[in-house]
Scaffold this motif. Sequence first.
Motif, PDB file in Angstrom:
ATOM      1  N   GLU A 186       0.791   2.366  13.559  1.00 51.35           N
ATOM      2  CA  GLU A 186       0.937   0.829  14.080  1.00 51.35           C
ATOM      3  C   GLU A 186       1.348  -0.186  12.967  1.00 51.35           C
ATOM      4  O   GLU A 186       1.713  -0.947  13.340  1.00 51.35           O
ATOM      5  CB  GLU A 186      -0.636   0.674  14.591  1.00 51.35           C
ATOM      6  CG  GLU A 186      -0.753   1.341  15.613  1.00 51.35           C
ATOM      7  CD  GLU A 186      -1.246   2.718  15.579  1.00 51.35           C
ATOM      8  OE1 GLU A 186      -1.519   3.223  14.426  1.00 51.35           O
ATOM      9  OE2 GLU A 186      -0.915   3.621  16.486  1.00 51.35           O
ATOM     10  N   GLU A 187       0.805   0.170  11.685  1.00 51.28           N
ATOM     11  CA  GLU A 187       1.229  -0.986  10.735  1.00 51.28           C
ATOM     12  C   GLU A 187       2.751  -0.809  10.320  1.00 51.28           C
ATOM     13  O   GLU A 187       3.288  -1.905  10.064  1.00 51.28           O
ATOM     14  CB  GLU A 187       0.337  -0.396   9.397  1.00 51.28           C
ATOM     15  CG  GLU A 187      -1.054  -0.799   9.578  1.00 51.28           C
ATOM     16  CD  GLU A 187      -2.071  -0.218   8.447  1.00 51.28           C
ATOM     17  OE1 GLU A 187      -3.072  -0.839   8.227  1.00 51.28           O
ATOM     18  OE2 GLU A 187      -1.741   0.821   7.872  1.00 51.28           O
ATOM     19  N   TRP A 188       3.284   0.614  10.374  1.00 46.80           N
ATOM     20  CA  TRP A 188       4.517   0.610  10.275  1.00 46.80           C
ATOM     21  C   TRP A 188       5.527  -0.025  11.332  1.00 46.80           C
ATOM     22  O   TRP A 188       6.312  -0.969  11.167  1.00 46.80           O
ATOM     23  CB  TRP A 188       5.091   2.103  10.093  1.00 46.80           C
ATOM     24  CG  TRP A 188       6.586   2.306  10.375  1.00 46.80           C
ATOM     25  CD1 TRP A 188       7.208   2.273  11.400  1.00 46.80           C
ATOM     26  CD2 TRP A 188       7.586   2.541   9.121  1.00 46.80           C
ATOM     27  NE1 TRP A 188       8.665   2.562  11.137  1.00 46.80           N
ATOM     28  CE2 TRP A 188       8.811   2.554   9.672  1.00 46.80           C
ATOM     29  CE3 TRP A 188       7.231   2.497   7.703  1.00 46.80           C
ATOM     30  CZ2 TRP A 188       9.876   2.774   8.766  1.00 46.80           C
ATOM     31  CZ3 TRP A 188       8.311   2.839   6.919  1.00 46.80           C
ATOM     32  CH2 TRP A 188       9.559   2.811   7.281  1.00 46.80           C
TER      33      TRP A 188
ATOM     34  N   GLU B 191       5.666  -0.920  -1.179  1.00 47.33           N
ATOM     35  CA  GLU B 191       6.264  -1.837  -0.028  1.00 47.33           C
ATOM     36  C   GLU B 191       7.381  -0.964   0.394  1.00 47.33           C
ATOM     37  O   GLU B 191       8.515  -1.684   0.803  1.00 47.33           O
ATOM     38  CB  GLU B 191       6.787  -3.073  -0.590  1.00 47.33           C
ATOM     39  CG  GLU B 191       5.453  -3.758  -1.243  1.00 47.33           C
ATOM     40  CD  GLU B 191       5.871  -5.241  -1.561  1.00 47.33           C
ATOM     41  OE1 GLU B 191       6.294  -6.072  -0.537  1.00 47.33           O
ATOM     42  OE2 GLU B 191       5.495  -5.866  -2.731  1.00 47.33           O
ATOM     43  N   VAL B 192       7.229   0.230   0.813  1.00 48.48           N
ATOM     44  CA  VAL B 192       8.256   1.047   1.437  1.00 48.48           C
ATOM     45  C   VAL B 192       8.886   0.452   2.737  1.00 48.48           C
ATOM     46  O   VAL B 192       9.983   0.275   2.901  1.00 48.48           O
ATOM     47  CB  VAL B 192       8.039   2.546   1.510  1.00 48.48           C
ATOM     48  CG1 VAL B 192       9.121   3.389   2.199  1.00 48.48           C
ATOM     49  CG2 VAL B 192       7.698   3.102   0.018  1.00 48.48           C
TER      50      VAL B 192
ATOM     51  N   HIS C 131      -2.015 -12.223  -3.000  1.00 50.71           N
ATOM     52  CA  HIS C 131      -2.666 -10.920  -3.475  1.00 50.71           C
ATOM     53  C   HIS C 131      -2.608 -10.713  -4.994  1.00 50.71           C
ATOM     54  O   HIS C 131      -3.290 -10.162  -5.403  1.00 50.71           O
ATOM     55  CB  HIS C 131      -2.361  -9.837  -2.473  1.00 50.71           C
ATOM     56  CG  HIS C 131      -1.008  -9.460  -2.543  1.00 50.71           C
ATOM     57  ND1 HIS C 131       0.103 -10.104  -1.999  1.00 50.71           N
ATOM     58  CD2 HIS C 131      -0.374  -8.523  -3.591  1.00 50.71           C
ATOM     59  CE1 HIS C 131       1.179  -9.727  -2.283  1.00 50.71           C
ATOM     60  NE2 HIS C 131       1.022  -8.706  -3.353  1.00 50.71           N
ATOM     61  N   LEU C 132      -1.637 -11.592  -5.322  1.00 50.01           N
ATOM     62  CA  LEU C 132      -1.137 -11.116  -6.747  1.00 50.01           C
ATOM     63  C   LEU C 132      -2.248 -11.819  -7.655  1.00 50.01           C
ATOM     64  O   LEU C 132      -2.525 -13.139  -7.281  1.00 50.01           O
ATOM     65  CB  LEU C 132       0.187 -11.807  -7.258  1.00 50.01           C
ATOM     66  CG  LEU C 132       1.406 -10.874  -6.344  1.00 50.01           C
ATOM     67  CD1 LEU C 132       2.752 -11.597  -6.576  1.00 50.01           C
ATOM     68  CD2 LEU C 132       1.402  -9.517  -6.942  1.00 50.01           C
TER      69      LEU C 132
ATOM     70  N   GLY D 125       0.808  -1.127  -0.045  1.00 52.54           N
ATOM     71  CA  GLY D 125      -0.050   0.128  -0.076  1.00 52.54           C
ATOM     72  C   GLY D 125       0.887   1.139  -0.051  1.00 52.54           C
ATOM     73  O   GLY D 125       2.093   1.257   0.128  1.00 52.54           O
ATOM     74  N   LEU D 126       0.229   2.217  -0.311  1.00 53.19           N
ATOM     75  CA  LEU D 126       1.004   3.637  -0.279  1.00 53.19           C
ATOM     76  C   LEU D 126       1.463   4.143   1.184  1.00 53.19           C
ATOM     77  O   LEU D 126       0.557   3.776   2.279  1.00 53.19           O
ATOM     78  CB  LEU D 126       0.106   4.701  -0.723  1.00 53.19           C
ATOM     79  CG  LEU D 126      -0.230   4.847  -2.194  1.00 53.19           C
ATOM     80  CD1 LEU D 126      -1.475   5.792  -2.447  1.00 53.19           C
ATOM     81  CD2 LEU D 126       0.958   4.759  -3.299  1.00 53.19           C
TER      82      LEU D 126
END
Length: 239
Positions: free
Chosen positions: A99-101, A146-147, A189-190, A91-92
């Motif tokens: 929290e996700e980071w 996917e940073v 997910h692909l 995601g961007l």
Amino acid sequence: MKRTALITGASRGIGRAIAIRFAREGYDLVLTCIHSVKELKELAEQLEEDYKIHCLAIQADMGSYEEVGHTFDKINELDVLVNNAGISYVGLLSDMSAEEWQNVMHTNLDSCFYTCRLAIPLMLRKHRGHIINISSVWGSVGASMEVAYSASKGAVNAFTRALAKELAPSNIQVNAVACGLIDTDMNSHLTLEDLTDLCEEIPADRIGTPDEVADLVLQVANSPAYLTGQVITIDGGWR
Ligand code: NAD
């Protein structure tokens, strides 16, 4: 001589394939996963039966120092540590919550510190050992959307190189295996179209298999002591 390996994130995918390879070599195993404890226990029982080894299955979050500590309470000796547990976030960056980071960093990077912190004293006692961190090509080249994942794996690569220098005098090897696109649930997910497009960019013209990664990890665990501090890429020639 009996050897023991801890493989994190072994309920499925690459970790599961590594567990099977090491069991076949006669290693006693400690396997962890975060959720799928039923699958992990079934795998452990199967490996004990098939290969006459001891195999302990532990449900624990490798991103929690406390839970890693409880895991190590059950380990008396260790020859090989494979830091495989990992998660992706697609995601961007601008949509990602703090929290996700943190979840990506705890799972992919902090876990390596936690396990190594507790594994090193066990390896120092034997004056030998192997630490193998499962990394990604995104850790070197970075991926759009996917940073956090790329940053965590880039850090794993730096962690690997630095820790290798610290532990080389103690005869403990630290290497990373950086995977390209491998056929696991992480890529579920692909779409078929995504996969076809991606494979067109891979010289080998296909996605890699968990067994191929497991073969390489076992070879690294059997490598000469002078091989340390390396990030070894397995990506079908993509880079
Ligand atoms: P997967 O999603 O199929 O399996 C991940 C495993 O890690 C599961 O067993 C899960 O229980 C475990 N796990 C996740 N979070 C955990 C936590 N906090 N504590 C303990 N266990 C946890 O993924 P995979 O494709 O097999 O990935 C394995 C490793 O390979 C990861 O580090 C991943 O980043 C890396 N990798 C995979 C690919 C790929 O294309 N599949 C590419 C490059 C790198």
